[in-house]
Design a protein around this motif. Structure first.
Motif, PDB file in Angstrom:
ATOM      1  N   SER A 259      13.927  10.897 -11.679  1.00 34.03           N
ATOM      2  CA  SER A 259      14.958   9.448 -11.311  1.00 34.03           C
ATOM      3  C   SER A 259      14.702   8.316 -11.952  1.00 34.03           C
ATOM      4  N   ILE A 302      18.686  13.243  -8.523  1.00 34.86           N
ATOM      5  CA  ILE A 302      18.059  11.753  -8.536  1.00 34.86           C
ATOM      6  C   ILE A 302      17.754  11.355  -6.974  1.00 34.86           C
ATOM      7  N   PRO A 364      17.020   4.613 -13.039  1.00 37.09           N
ATOM      8  CA  PRO A 364      17.845   5.452 -13.895  1.00 37.09           C
ATOM      9  C   PRO A 364      19.095   4.601 -14.444  1.00 37.09           C
TER      10      PRO A 364
END
Length: 466
Positions: A259, A302, A364
């Motif tokens: 992530s 994610i 991210p």
């Protein structure tokens, strides 16, 4: 006092753990020192066998450990399983190679003497480890150091106490003697006192450069060896002859693994003018296709950020960058759902000195920079206080290796994302720290490299110059 383990995807408390109080801490340090006096003399073949056992325990309980990581810090479940397997790999690796790396080296010296270099353990080593790879970071410290004859004391991040306890249980189940590996559930404010304790012989830390400076200062005042693996803002350089499909596919993976919470994630995408527009368009499209959601769902790419405060910090960096002139191509706002979720985000036109240019963005968020040519790409890649990893993408492998040698980094990859591998040294330069983990270099960081001189003819004259 107690420590709460909280699921960042839901906000629910998973479990509560009792902290290690001052009396227990001192007792565990004493037991670790006592354990070292015996462990150092255990044949290395036995130590290697126990490491292999630990690898077996990991593989036998992969799902249990993977789910624990995912619940405590939000790692997508498939990546958590891969982390468990990597920990087993590093146990296997040192289970096979530790004796080779630590064997005495006979060195040619004086013709009338036998000179040997021996590698002997130092004692109890304190490991201060982060939450983002809660098993791997610990095992890449523990496997070489336990094999070398040291004993380990773990101060893990406060949001993964369950992982810390589970790791200690793994070594116990594998057959390691009591107190050869110990977990200290203590607050960060107590670290200085532990480092200063006479029983601690060395300190390794993976974390922020701020934490690294504090640890190095304390350990330095005590003349204790340190290894520091700190932050990174890794460049991902795309040259005009890069294989675009493969480059974009790997760029997404390199930014979003865990992530986006990885020191060696690609964070600054530096693209030459000729292919800039194509790269940005394709990269943004692929980033947008990634699935944000429940990290226990097999389809999720994610998961959440590990803590709400980390999400807030990341968003502040993005907002400040935009206020200074950066352009959001994708994402840029926390996901409107329960949990600490931040979406894949792409920022272009980043001004110099903006947070996205100067700081590590631990999530991210990808920043893309346009440069005119290869020389400018190298200059931009090195224009950072960090120096952990870097990668370059090109169809010309000789060119790629030449560029890789120009990076100011501890790791440099051509047509591959930056990653750690038990067979290769791992670490950085500049504000990314010093020392090396893994491979032969890693197992020799916390040993006494001792010169032994055996004079075979006492009648010869001795050189008295130091």
């Amino acid at each position: 006092m107690s420590i709460e383990s909280t699921n960042p995807a839901t906000g629910d408390v998973i479990e509560t753990y009792d902290e290690t109080n001052a009396s227990e801490r001192s007792e565990r340090l004493e037991r670790a020192q006592t354990a070292f006096e015996e462990w150092r003399d255990v044949p290395i073949e036995t130590r290697q066998r126990l490491l292999v056992n630990a690898g077996d325990v990991l593989r036998e309980n992969t799902e249990e450990y993977a789910e624990l990581m995912t619940r405590e810090m939000g790692k997508p479940i498939e990546q958590a399983r891969a982390e468990v397997e990597k920990c087993a790999w590093v146990c296997d690796y040192y289970g096979e190679h530790a004796a080779e790396f630590l064997q005495d080296e006979v060195v040619a010296s004086d013709p009338n003497a036998r000179t040997v270099v021996a590698h002997q353990p130092l004692g109890p080593i304190l490991a201060i480890m982060p939450w983002n790879f809660p098993f791997w970071q610990v095992f890449r410290f523990a496997a070489p150091n336990l094999a070398a004859g040291n004993v380990g004391l773990l101060k893990h991040a406060s949001n993964v106490p369950g992982c810390a306890r589970a790791i200690a249980d793994i070594f116990h189940e594998a057959g390691f003697p009591e107190d050869v590996f110990t977990t200290l559930l203590i607050d960060s404010s107590e670290i200085e006192a532990v480092i200063e304790d006479d029983r601690i012989q060395g300190v390794t830390l993976t974390g922020s450069d701020g934490a690294g400076r504090a640890v190095a200062e304390t350990a330095g005042s005590e003349l204790k060896k340190t290894v520091l693996e700190l932050g990174g803002s890794d460049p991902f350089v795309v040259l005009e002859d890069a294989p675009m499909e493969e480059t974009v596919e790997t760029a997404v993976q390199a930014r979003l693994l865990n992530s986006g919470q990885s020191c060696i994630a690609a964070k600054r995408f530096i693209v030459v003018e000729d292919v800039y527009d194509e790269f940005v368009d394709r990269f943004t499209e692929e980033m947008d296709a990634q699935v944000v959601g429940d990290p226990l769902d097999e389809e999720t790419d994610i998961g959440p950020q590990a803590r709400p405060d980390l999400l807030d910090q990341l968003h502040e960096q993005v907002q400040e960058t935009v206020e200074q002139g950066g352009e959001i191509r994708l994402g840029g706002e926390p996901v409107d759902r329960e949990g600490a979720f931040y979406p894949p985000t792409v920022v272009t036109d980043v001004p110099e000195d903006a947070p996205a240019d100067q700081e590590e963005l631990f999530g991210p968020v990808a920043t893309v920079f346009r440069v005119p040519d290869e020389a400018a790409a190298i200059e931009k890649a090195n224009d950072t206080r960090f120096g952990l990893g870097a990668s370059v993408w090109t169809d010309d492998l000789e060119r790629g290796e030449r560029v890789a040698r120009e990076f100011e980094s501890g790791l440099a990859f051509v047509n591959e994302l930056v990653k750690s591998d038990p067979r290769l040294p791992f670490g950085g330069v500049k504000d990314s720290g010093y020392g090396r983990e893994l491979a032969r270099d890693g197992i020799r960081e916390f040993v006494n490299t001792k010169t032994i001189w055996v004079q075979q003819d006492a009648g010869e004259e001795t050189d008295l110059v130091e």
